[in-house]
Design a protein around this motif. Sequence first.
Motif, mmCIF file in Angstrom:
data_model
loop_
_atom_site.group_PDB
_atom_site.id
_atom_site.type_symbol
_atom_site.label_atom_id
_atom_site.label_comp_id
_atom_site.label_asym_id
_atom_site.label_seq_id
_atom_site.Cartn_x
_atom_site.Cartn_y
_atom_site.Cartn_z
ATOM 1 N N VAL A 65 0.854 -1.191 0.000
ATOM 2 C CA VAL A 65 0.000 0.000 0.000
ATOM 3 C C VAL A 65 0.887 1.237 0.000
ATOM 4 N N ARG A 69 -2.282 5.996 0.368
ATOM 5 C CA ARG A 69 -3.440 5.150 0.683
ATOM 6 C C ARG A 69 -3.313 4.465 2.037
ATOM 7 N N GLN A 92 -10.998 9.892 2.892
ATOM 8 C CA GLN A 92 -10.127 9.058 2.070
ATOM 9 C C GLN A 92 -10.918 7.934 1.399
ATOM 10 N N ASP A 104 -11.605 5.556 -5.482
ATOM 11 C CA ASP A 104 -10.295 5.553 -4.835
ATOM 12 C C ASP A 104 -10.370 4.872 -3.473
ATOM 13 N N THR A 108 -8.276 1.604 -2.244
ATOM 14 C CA THR A 108 -7.488 1.620 -1.014
ATOM 15 C C THR A 108 -7.826 0.424 -0.136
ATOM 16 N N ARG A 111 -6.519 -2.903 -1.486
ATOM 17 C CA ARG A 111 -5.100 -3.096 -1.176
ATOM 18 C C ARG A 111 -4.940 -3.594 0.261
#
Length: 207
Positions: A65, A69, A92, A104, A108, A111
Amino acid sequence: MTLRRAHRAREDVNPYIAVADTALNVVLVMVFFVGALTAIGRVSWEDVRYKEAQQAFEASLRRLVEPARRPILTPGKNDPPGTQRWRFRTAQLFTPNTAELTPDGRATLLRFARVLRENQDKWRRIRIEGHTVRTTRNDRWEEATNRAAAVARLLVNEGKVAPWFLTTAGRGGQDPLAHLAPDDPAQARIEVVLEYAGQAADGGSGR
């Protein structure tokens, strides 16, 4: 005569007694040393017990990551040994004022799910907590709960994390971060709480 008696006295000394005395002294010194370090808070045997697994997880997180992120490791006030909290800002992950994950945010969390899968032998339970900014009117529990559930669904449905490992909680504004103002937007967050394998089942329930 005196020399003969002294020589005989040396021969009569049992060597096992000397060895036992030495071993006992070594043990006492070690116990004192560990006790002293523990007393001043530098050593926690429970922390040492989980340290290797936690370090391996952190290494995987750094590898898989990228920094932008990556969640922040956030110690909980009442978390038992063998627990790690990873904090994501809701900005986020979510569209503002909703429980809808952004593209996004999904990337994140996927991951992060990969890190969980690669280290699934190290942890035994995951708790996903939703936190919001507390207002004068309410704690916005529904918003916190819905966001925690959205993260859990993504980790299970697309991240391939087995659902029986997960629990969710909507904490609302009950547990603000002490280093931020109560109305700071960064109070709105998702915390993923990992309990590591070997941790007592009744070891604690959070902050």
